[in-house]
Design a protein around this motif. Sequence first.
Motif, mmCIF file in Angstrom:
data_model
loop_
_atom_site.group_PDB
_atom_site.id
_atom_site.type_symbol
_atom_site.label_atom_id
_atom_site.label_comp_id
_atom_site.label_asym_id
_atom_site.label_seq_id
_atom_site.Cartn_x
_atom_site.Cartn_y
_atom_site.Cartn_z
ATOM 1 N N ASP A 292 0.793 -1.233 0.000
ATOM 2 C CA ASP A 292 0.000 0.000 0.000
ATOM 3 C C ASP A 292 0.825 1.283 0.000
ATOM 4 O OD1 ASP A 292 -2.350 -1.405 -0.138
ATOM 5 O OD2 ASP A 292 -2.695 -1.397 2.030
ATOM 6 N N PRO A 293 1.947 1.365 0.726
ATOM 7 C CA PRO A 293 2.692 2.637 0.717
ATOM 8 C C PRO A 293 3.443 2.930 -0.576
ATOM 9 C CG PRO A 293 3.206 1.289 2.668
ATOM 10 C CD PRO A 293 2.515 0.413 1.685
ATOM 11 N N LYS A 294 3.576 1.966 -1.455
ATOM 12 C CA LYS A 294 4.418 2.148 -2.635
ATOM 13 C C LYS A 294 3.710 2.979 -3.703
ATOM 14 C CE LYS A 294 7.951 -0.301 -1.197
ATOM 15 N NZ LYS A 294 7.536 -0.554 0.184
ATOM 16 N N PRO A 295 4.402 3.982 -4.266
ATOM 17 C CA PRO A 295 3.784 4.831 -5.299
ATOM 18 C C PRO A 295 3.195 4.038 -6.466
ATOM 19 C CG PRO A 295 5.850 5.780 -4.572
ATOM 20 C CD PRO A 295 5.752 4.435 -3.918
ATOM 21 N N ALA A 296 3.887 3.012 -6.924
ATOM 22 C CA ALA A 296 3.390 2.250 -8.078
ATOM 23 C C ALA A 296 2.067 1.561 -7.757
ATOM 24 C CB ALA A 296 4.426 1.220 -8.518
ATOM 25 N N VAL A 297 1.856 1.177 -6.493
ATOM 26 C CA VAL A 297 0.589 0.583 -6.084
ATOM 27 C C VAL A 297 -0.483 1.659 -5.998
ATOM 28 C CG1 VAL A 297 -0.603 -0.690 -4.258
ATOM 29 C CG2 VAL A 297 1.755 -1.288 -4.861
ATOM 30 N N GLN A 298 -0.146 2.787 -5.395
ATOM 31 C CA GLN A 298 -1.110 3.880 -5.265
ATOM 32 C C GLN A 298 -1.543 4.419 -6.623
ATOM 33 O OE1 GLN A 298 0.988 6.680 -2.775
ATOM 34 N NE2 GLN A 298 0.811 5.395 -0.932
ATOM 35 N N GLN A 299 -0.639 4.379 -7.591
ATOM 36 C CA GLN A 299 -0.947 4.852 -8.945
ATOM 37 C C GLN A 299 -1.670 3.807 -9.790
ATOM 38 O OE1 GLN A 299 3.028 5.712 -10.200
ATOM 39 N NE2 GLN A 299 3.266 7.435 -8.777
ATOM 40 N N GLY A 300 -1.831 2.618 -9.268
ATOM 41 C CA GLY A 300 -2.511 1.561 -10.007
ATOM 42 C C GLY A 300 -1.634 0.853 -11.014
#
Length: 610
Positions: A292-300
Amino acid sequence: MRISCLLAGLAAGIIATAAPAQTNTAQPKHGLSAFGDLKYPANFSHFDYVNPQAPKGGELRQWQLETYDNLNPLILKGVTAQTLSLVYQSLMSRAADEPDALYGQIAESVELAPDRAWAAFNLNPKARWHDGSPITAEDVVFTFDAVLKDGHPQYQLILQDMESVTAENPRRVLFRFKPSESRRDLPLIVAGIPILAKKWFQGRDFARATIEPPLASGPYRVDRVDAGRSLTFRRVADWWAKDLPTNRGMYNFDSVRDDYYRDRDIAAEALFAGEYDYRVEVTARVWATSYDPKPAVQQGRIKRDVLPDETPSGVQAFFLNTRRPHLADPRVREALNYAFDYEWMNKTLFYSLYKRNRSMFENSPLAATGLPGADELALLDPYKAQLPPRVFTTEYQPPMSDGSGANRDNLRKAQALLREAGYDIRDGKAYAKGATEPLTIEFLLYEPSFQRVIGPFTASLQRIGVQSQVRVIDLTAYENRMRAFDYDVILRRFTQPLTPGVEQRNYWGSRAADITGSFNFSGIKNPAIDALIERIVAAKSRPESVTAAKALDRALMWGFYVIPNWYSGTYKLGYWDRFGRPAVKPSYDLGLLETWWIDEAKDRAIGLRR
């Protein structure tokens, strides 16, 4: 943990055929299954779980743990590379939506004697090695002769009832089997073993580990070898078998690269950095906290899926080596089970993401539950004198705690068992009668990440008077010690087939206990267990097979040969959103490597540099 997928995945079985017209001739069949049931007809065009129009292209990047120094999948020496199933073909290949069915690959058909005394495989006239030369019956004969002489002992064990293999002509190979119940299994076993090129091994030592890629015939060839660090496979564009029904819509990546990492945590961070494309997450902490904290996850750009897994979840456990005198007494082994506080561990370390493993066939109909019924008792009763009484009277359940971390009741039971086994508890240490050194066990590991799991366990052992230590060694040394059974306790996982058969001899049989490199990690030697294994091998129907497996399961679990670990029952998948995939997932496999493909639009959208 490495998983011996190749050995464990060899299904055992028979097929129903018409009566033979003459010796060594029977009705040719397009497939094999354990009890004659085939989902796909002779004229099927492709498996239901593929997209037959899947586009080809792109590179798939995977991660593997530790290292490798061998590209021959059939030998004991060295550390064999992963993903070699892309390179080598067998006579027939598995359908991943059936329990044990195999369909034509190098062999276009198979004939089976009504009494299973022989099986003849008719090779596809188009079958070719990567250099364009034909695959012949002599290659098949060479492979099995080499395996029986210099191959992995596990193959030698499961092939012990193969009498002979003969090339009747360049395109027909005949296997004869000894009179035994193994005849049910052996046709599928020989059909699933990779076939090697006789001419490539001429003048070479078959038993010696090699990083020079052997000549092969699969959908990929080895393209680049960076020994111990990475291995790259290149799709064979003119692969002879690409239009077979078993391969249509499969093997869609132009290249597959395996990068090897020495540490799981470093490998997890490498996914988020875009160093590879996906991971099946087996570390609960990473799944719960790292995404969850990773930018690539937050960006989809990185997605997460939980996909069903209908296969037996495998045997994952601390295997207790009963060859060691201090682990030979089942009361000592049961005491160690009471000291293992799974409930606290799952809540504290695993974020309550796992279930407790209670069976050698967990997550399948083969797992024993409740009390044994009449059909199981009919198998168990003749061996009452050789089995623990609780096999007959009590459902197996591993010791449970309240999850608080205290575990006092179970620790008291553990100490009582040690005293019952003849140990005195003095100054907080357990001593066998007349011994000057306390009871001590060593956990052998090849990766440090599991120390966080074993650490709390060793603290509990200390509280019951058992001294323990953890030794972490490199993978090559670990493999050598494991094969020689030079350990007290190891943490291992291997898969179970949906139709168990002769491979159970390798896991639990008395003969395997003394064979270097076998999977009988605990050194089990029990005539009752041997007999129950043979009832599995002799089963003539799936209900008989299930009953025998449940009976064996009870005998194994009540023998306390292992401290069972945990399982998920799902695939927890984290991946860069660059893939297309079929509408249907295979029931008994993830299917990503074989059936997914690169979606060019998604690949461009995520902006991942290559």
